[in-house]
Design a protein around this motif. Structure first.
Motif, mmCIF file in Angstrom:
data_model
loop_
_atom_site.group_PDB
_atom_site.id
_atom_site.type_symbol
_atom_site.label_atom_id
_atom_site.label_comp_id
_atom_site.label_asym_id
_atom_site.label_seq_id
_atom_site.Cartn_x
_atom_site.Cartn_y
_atom_site.Cartn_z
ATOM 1 N N ALA A 24 0.821 -1.219 0.000
ATOM 2 C CA ALA A 24 0.000 0.000 0.000
ATOM 3 C C ALA A 24 0.852 1.265 0.000
ATOM 4 C CB ALA A 24 -0.936 0.001 1.204
ATOM 5 N N GLN A 41 -6.987 -3.472 -0.203
ATOM 6 C CA GLN A 41 -8.105 -2.526 -0.330
ATOM 7 C C GLN A 41 -8.652 -2.118 1.036
ATOM 8 O OE1 GLN A 41 -8.931 -1.065 -3.308
ATOM 9 N NE2 GLN A 41 -9.916 0.319 -1.874
ATOM 10 N N ARG A 58 -6.229 0.389 2.456
ATOM 11 C CA ARG A 58 -6.360 1.695 1.795
ATOM 12 C C ARG A 58 -7.605 2.429 2.278
ATOM 13 N NH1 ARG A 58 -4.518 -0.354 -4.102
ATOM 14 N NH2 ARG A 58 -2.309 0.158 -3.888
ATOM 15 N N ASN A 59 -8.704 1.719 2.395
ATOM 16 C CA ASN A 59 -9.935 2.339 2.880
ATOM 17 C C ASN A 59 -9.759 2.837 4.316
ATOM 18 O OD1 ASN A 59 -11.189 1.751 0.456
ATOM 19 N ND2 ASN A 59 -12.217 -0.070 1.242
ATOM 20 N N GLY A 66 -7.337 5.807 4.398
ATOM 21 C CA GLY A 66 -7.664 6.935 3.531
ATOM 22 C C GLY A 66 -6.662 7.109 2.405
ATOM 23 N N LEU A 67 -6.048 6.021 1.972
ATOM 24 C CA LEU A 67 -5.083 6.056 0.887
ATOM 25 C C LEU A 67 -5.792 5.783 -0.430
ATOM 26 C CD1 LEU A 67 -2.309 3.875 2.533
ATOM 27 C CD2 LEU A 67 -2.354 6.357 2.402
ATOM 28 N N THR A 68 -5.287 6.343 -1.483
ATOM 29 C CA THR A 68 -5.825 6.042 -2.806
ATOM 30 C C THR A 68 -4.833 5.140 -3.522
ATOM 31 O OG1 THR A 68 -4.808 8.014 -3.722
ATOM 32 C CG2 THR A 68 -7.085 8.216 -2.974
ATOM 33 N N SER A 69 -5.331 4.352 -4.413
ATOM 34 C CA SER A 69 -4.455 3.485 -5.187
ATOM 35 C C SER A 69 -3.768 4.315 -6.264
ATOM 36 C CB SER A 69 -5.247 2.335 -5.802
ATOM 37 O OG SER A 69 -6.150 2.836 -6.748
ATOM 38 N N ASP A 121 -5.886 5.831 -8.959
ATOM 39 C CA ASP A 121 -6.948 6.802 -8.605
ATOM 40 C C ASP A 121 -6.588 8.205 -9.026
ATOM 41 O OD1 ASP A 121 -8.384 4.748 -7.545
ATOM 42 O OD2 ASP A 121 -7.915 5.225 -5.462
#
Length: 84
Positions: free
Chosen positions: A29, A71, A74-75, A78-81, A84
């Motif tokens: 991540a 995932q 990340r959720n 508060g991380l974006t892939s 994104d």
């Protein structure tokens, strides 16, 4: 000037294969900064997290118990892939 504490803490213990897997997910991540908290020599942390490690804790007090995948992490954080 002091640095703010990391936004995430990973509660873990020595010789913990699940903790190693959690570290792999954190690396995937690309979590920029987190603090490792070893519970082995702390009776209070052992009582709270002993059967649950690894556990990821946010600065807001929310906790994400293992197992978590990329995932879910990340959720939670508060991380974006990268896409994104």
């Amino acid at each position: 000037m002091s640095q703010p504490p990391p936004a995430l803490q990973l509660f873990q213990r020595d010789h913990c294969p699940l903790c190693d897997q959690a570290l792999d997910v954190l690396a995937q991540a690309r979590v920029p900064d987190f603090e490792t908290v070893w519970i082995d020599d702390d009776a209070a942390l052992e009582a709270r997290y002993g059967a649950r490690v690894p556990v990821l804790r946010g600065a807001d007090g929310r906790e994400l118990d293992w197992p978590f995948d990329l995932q879910a992490l990340r959720n939670f954080a508060g991380l974006t892939s990268p896409a994104d």
